[in-house]
Motif scaffolding. Structure first.
Motif, PDB file in Angstrom:
ATOM      1  N   VAL A   1      14.736 126.407  41.537  1.00 20.04           N
ATOM      2  CA  VAL A   1      14.095 125.322  40.806  1.00 20.04           C
ATOM      3  C   VAL A   1      14.748 125.254  39.432  1.00 20.04           C
ATOM      4  N   SER A   2      15.347 124.121  39.119  1.00 23.96           N
ATOM      5  CA  SER A   2      16.093 123.943  37.875  1.00 23.96           C
ATOM      6  C   SER A   2      15.189 123.934  36.645  1.00 23.96           C
ATOM      7  N   LYS A   3      15.757 124.308  35.515  1.00 23.26           N
ATOM      8  CA  LYS A   3      15.022 124.246  34.252  1.00 23.26           C
ATOM      9  C   LYS A   3      14.689 122.812  33.859  1.00 23.26           C
ATOM     10  N   LYS A   4      15.390 121.857  34.454  1.00 19.25           N
ATOM     11  CA  LYS A   4      15.105 120.447  34.190  1.00 19.25           C
ATOM     12  C   LYS A   4      13.742 120.036  34.732  1.00 19.25           C
ATOM     13  N   MET A   5      13.185 120.844  35.627  1.00 23.70           N
ATOM     14  CA  MET A   5      11.896 120.539  36.243  1.00 23.70           C
ATOM     15  C   MET A   5      10.724 120.803  35.303  1.00 23.70           C
ATOM     16  N   GLY A   6      10.951 121.606  34.279  1.00 20.10           N
ATOM     17  CA  GLY A   6       9.866 121.900  33.348  1.00 20.10           C
ATOM     18  C   GLY A   6       9.944 123.331  32.859  1.00 20.10           C
TER      19      GLY A   6
ATOM     20  N   VAL B   1       4.175 118.762  49.499  1.00 22.48           N
ATOM     21  CA  VAL B   1       5.286 119.713  49.591  1.00 22.48           C
ATOM     22  C   VAL B   1       5.459 120.163  51.037  1.00 22.48           C
ATOM     23  N   LEU B   2       4.362 120.505  51.696  1.00 20.00           N
ATOM     24  CA  LEU B   2       4.406 120.948  53.092  1.00 20.00           C
ATOM     25  C   LEU B   2       5.003 119.864  53.990  1.00 20.00           C
ATOM     26  N   SER B   3       4.549 118.652  53.835  1.00 28.12           N
ATOM     27  CA  SER B   3       5.038 117.542  54.647  1.00 28.12           C
ATOM     28  C   SER B   3       6.532 117.293  54.422  1.00 28.12           C
ATOM     29  N   SER B   4       6.944 117.302  53.168  1.00 26.57           N
ATOM     30  CA  SER B   4       8.349 117.071  52.842  1.00 26.57           C
ATOM     31  C   SER B   4       9.233 118.202  53.354  1.00 26.57           C
ATOM     32  N   LEU B   5       8.763 119.450  53.238  1.00 25.07           N
ATOM     33  CA  LEU B   5       9.529 120.587  53.757  1.00 25.07           C
ATOM     34  C   LEU B   5       9.651 120.526  55.280  1.00 25.07           C
ATOM     35  N   LYS B   6       8.573 120.149  55.964  1.00 24.42           N
ATOM     36  CA  LYS B   6       8.646 119.990  57.421  1.00 24.42           C
ATOM     37  C   LYS B   6       9.727 118.985  57.783  1.00 24.42           C
ATOM     38  N   HIS B   7       9.772 117.883  57.037  1.00 25.43           N
ATOM     39  CA  HIS B   7      10.752 116.831  57.307  1.00 25.43           C
ATOM     40  C   HIS B   7      12.178 117.347  57.148  1.00 25.43           C
TER      41      HIS B   7
ATOM     42  N   ALA C   1      14.683 122.529  44.893  1.00 23.97           N
ATOM     43  CA  ALA C   1      13.690 121.501  44.598  1.00 23.97           C
ATOM     44  C   ALA C   1      14.307 120.429  43.702  1.00 23.97           C
ATOM     45  N   ARG C   2      14.030 119.178  44.041  1.00 23.55           N
ATOM     46  CA  ARG C   2      14.469 118.047  43.222  1.00 23.55           C
ATOM     47  C   ARG C   2      13.307 117.561  42.359  1.00 23.55           C
ATOM     48  N   GLN C   3      13.593 116.683  41.436  1.00 18.77           N
ATOM     49  CA  GLN C   3      12.637 116.227  40.435  1.00 18.77           C
ATOM     50  C   GLN C   3      11.278 115.759  40.984  1.00 18.77           C
ATOM     51  N   PRO C   4      11.209 114.999  42.072  1.00 19.66           N
ATOM     52  CA  PRO C   4       9.877 114.533  42.520  1.00 19.66           C
ATOM     53  C   PRO C   4       8.893 115.647  42.852  1.00 19.66           C
ATOM     54  N   THR C   5       9.370 116.848  43.135  1.00 19.38           N
ATOM     55  CA  THR C   5       8.445 117.935  43.495  1.00 19.38           C
ATOM     56  C   THR C   5       7.575 118.375  42.323  1.00 19.38           C
ATOM     57  N   SER C   6       7.974 118.045  41.105  1.00 25.54           N
ATOM     58  CA  SER C   6       7.201 118.492  39.940  1.00 25.54           C
ATOM     59  C   SER C   6       5.816 117.853  39.872  1.00 25.54           C
ATOM     60  N   THR C   7       5.612 116.749  40.589  1.00 26.99           N
ATOM     61  CA  THR C   7       4.303 116.079  40.562  1.00 26.99           C
ATOM     62  C   THR C   7       3.593 116.128  41.915  1.00 26.99           C
ATOM     63  N   MET C   8       4.132 116.887  42.871  1.00 27.35           N
ATOM     64  CA  MET C   8       3.567 116.918  44.214  1.00 27.35           C
ATOM     65  C   MET C   8       2.499 117.998  44.367  1.00 27.35           C
ATOM     66  N   ASN C   9       1.533 117.736  45.271  1.00 28.21           N
ATOM     67  CA  ASN C   9       0.536 118.747  45.588  1.00 28.21           C
ATOM     68  C   ASN C   9       0.984 119.514  46.848  1.00 28.21           C
ATOM     69  N   TYR C  10       0.171 120.468  47.280  1.00 28.09           N
ATOM     70  CA  TYR C  10       0.554 121.336  48.394  1.00 28.09           C
ATOM     71  C   TYR C  10       0.842 120.559  49.675  1.00 28.09           C
TER      72      TYR C  10
ATOM     73  N   ASN D   1      16.436 115.507  51.616  1.00 26.15           N
ATOM     74  CA  ASN D   1      15.609 114.324  51.521  1.00 26.15           C
ATOM     75  C   ASN D   1      15.377 114.086  50.034  1.00 26.15           C
ATOM     76  N   LYS D   2      14.449 113.244  49.656  1.00 30.65           N
ATOM     77  CA  LYS D   2      14.283 112.921  48.236  1.00 30.65           C
ATOM     78  C   LYS D   2      13.742 114.080  47.409  1.00 30.65           C
ATOM     79  N   GLN D   3      13.030 115.009  48.056  1.00 34.67           N
ATOM     80  CA  GLN D   3      12.388 116.094  47.319  1.00 34.67           C
ATOM     81  C   GLN D   3      13.129 117.425  47.368  1.00 34.67           C
ATOM     82  N   PHE D   4      13.882 117.686  48.447  1.00 33.73           N
ATOM     83  CA  PHE D   4      14.514 118.990  48.625  1.00 33.73           C
ATOM     84  C   PHE D   4      15.927 118.871  49.169  1.00 33.73           C
ATOM     85  N   VAL D   5      16.748 119.872  48.830  1.00 36.29           N
ATOM     86  CA  VAL D   5      18.047 120.072  49.465  1.00 36.29           C
ATOM     87  C   VAL D   5      17.958 121.441  50.126  1.00 36.29           C
ATOM     88  N   ILE D   6      18.420 121.531  51.382  1.00 38.73           N
ATOM     89  CA  ILE D   6      18.409 122.810  52.082  1.00 38.73           C
ATOM     90  C   ILE D   6      19.826 123.135  52.538  1.00 38.73           C
TER      91      ILE D   6
END
Length: 115
Positions: A47-52, A97-103, A85-94, A25-30
């Motif tokens: 988690v890539s070094k590009k994330m921070g 993240v939980l909702s996106s992982l469930k998806h 983890a993809r780039q949008p996860t760097s600004t997400m709260n718990y 999805n937009k936030q994760f690859v599994i």
């Protein structure tokens, strides 16, 4: 998360990447690889070094681990999976993240069918 629940070595990561299936999805690859006869699932997190910097990357990994721990009772046992983890996860709260992982986990058919 205990050591036996983790995919750690480079070889194990490569086995899942090369032989497994992927879903995103937009936030994760599994990437998932079925391992018949395995007692419990195993998860690897990337988690890539590009994330921070290291602090930011470790925070993302902690959020992912915590989410997986919450979902662990409903996940299939005979599978190894890698979460990238993809780039949008760097600004997400718990909760995000939980909702996106469930998806993405449901897209990957990693939840136990309770019917």
């Amino acid at each position: 998360m205990r050591k036996e629940y983790r995919v750690k070595s480079e070889r194990e990561f490569q086995d899942v990447f090369n032989s497994g299936k992927s879903m995103a999805n937009k936030q994760f690859v599994i990437y998932t690889l079925t391992k018949p006869g395995q007692d419990h699932f195993r998860v690897g997190i990337s988690v890539s070094k590009k994330m921070g910097n290291a602090v930011k990357r470790n925070k993302i990994k902690r959020l992912i681990r915590s989410s997986i721990q919450e979902l662990s009772s409903s996940l299939k046992n005979d599978v190894d999976f890698i979460i990238i983890a993809r780039q949008p996860t760097s600004t997400m709260n718990y909760q995000e993240v939980l909702s996106s992982l469930k998806h993405v986990l449901s897209l990957s058919h990693l939840f136990i069918n309770k019917s």
